[in-house]
Design a protein around this motif. Structure first.
Motif: not given
Length: 259
Positions: A101-129
């Motif tokens: 169970r993944m629970r995220t807080v975004t830059q806008n202050g929104d809380t969004i949840e989701a579930i995963a069977i395999n994995e939860v991954s975080l990724f950079r969105e731009t050229r910077q690490a």
């Protein structure tokens, strides 16, 4: 052709490919089917992506999912054969998977949840690490991981993206999760960790506006996250059926000896 009735009520679902829909028509012409809400077993026709989607849809239900491969790799699927479906279902072995169970807080202050069977991954969105702090059960275990991303994988997902990122293969029933960095730059020698399945994993994104990060639970993406918490839900699960000769434990074990 006579339509056969089976011991258990089945429903047939298919991915959007022509091959999957052709298989669905063939099975429905041979076997008596019911709507998904009335079924005891869901036959999922497609690849691993469709199987994951189906598993998430039925998490917490008493329905069992039996996948038949009409995709490519089909690690979570059984071989597609339209004959003797009743016998195969009667002899199939049941594995219960528990989602992350993944629970995220975004830059806008929104809380969004989701579930995963395999994995939860975080990724950079731009050229910077990305720069990420990692907290396990409330304790900061790694400060300022500089990387392309980081993931938490279940045993069922350990042979998927986790393996491609040089993470460990986890035997089913091992009771652990894999914490695996994606292209880590600092610290250079850190290659991840094995965590108890009941661990609470938290990621804090440093400089989250300058170095934005997205979080993905299997195929559900949340953009511009500030923090992400992940924990396996041991109270909820979904049942998946495998033919005895190709059960999940055997597949995971075999994968460790594949060149």
């Amino acid at each position: 052709m006579t339509v056969q009735s089976l011991e258990k009520k089945i429903a047939v679902l298919a991915s959007e490919t022509d091959k999957a829909h052709a298989a669905m028509r063939e099975l429905q012409s041979r076997y008596e089917t019911v709507p998904p809400e009335d079924a005891e077993i869901i036959i999922a026709l497609g690849g691993d992506g469709f199987m994951l989607h189906t598993l998430r849809d039925y998490v917490g239900s008493e329905k069992a999912i039996y996948g038949l491969n009409r995709g490519t790799i089909g690690f979570l699927m059984n071989e597609y054969r339209p004959d003797a479906l009743g016998k195969r279902l009667a002899e199939a072995q049941t594995v219960k998977l528990h989602p992350l169970r993944m629970r995220t807080v975004t830059q806008n202050g929104d809380t969004i949840e989701a579930i995963a069977i395999n994995e939860v991954s975080l990724f950079r969105e731009t050229r910077q690490a990305a720069r990420i702090d990692i907290r396990i059960d409330g304790v900061v275990r790694l400060h300022n991981l500089v990387c392309d991303g980081v993931m938490v994988a279940t045993p069922a997902g350990s042979t998927a993206y986790n393996l491609s990122a040089h993470g460990p293969i986890l035997p089913f029933g091992s009771g652990v999760l894999a914490l695996t960095p994606i292209s880590p730059f600092r610290p250079r020698r850190w290659r991840g960790a094995l965590l108890p399945q009941n661990a609470k994993i938290e990621f804090e994104v440093i400089e989250n506006r300058k170095r934005p990060v997205s979080a993905v639970a299997d195929d559900t993406e949340v953009r511009d996250v500030v923090s992400v918490s992940i924990q396996q839900d041991r109270e909820t699960g979904v049942k998946i059926l495998f033919d005895p000769e190709h059960n999940l434990e055997e597949r995971i074990l075999k994968e460790q000896f594949t060149a």
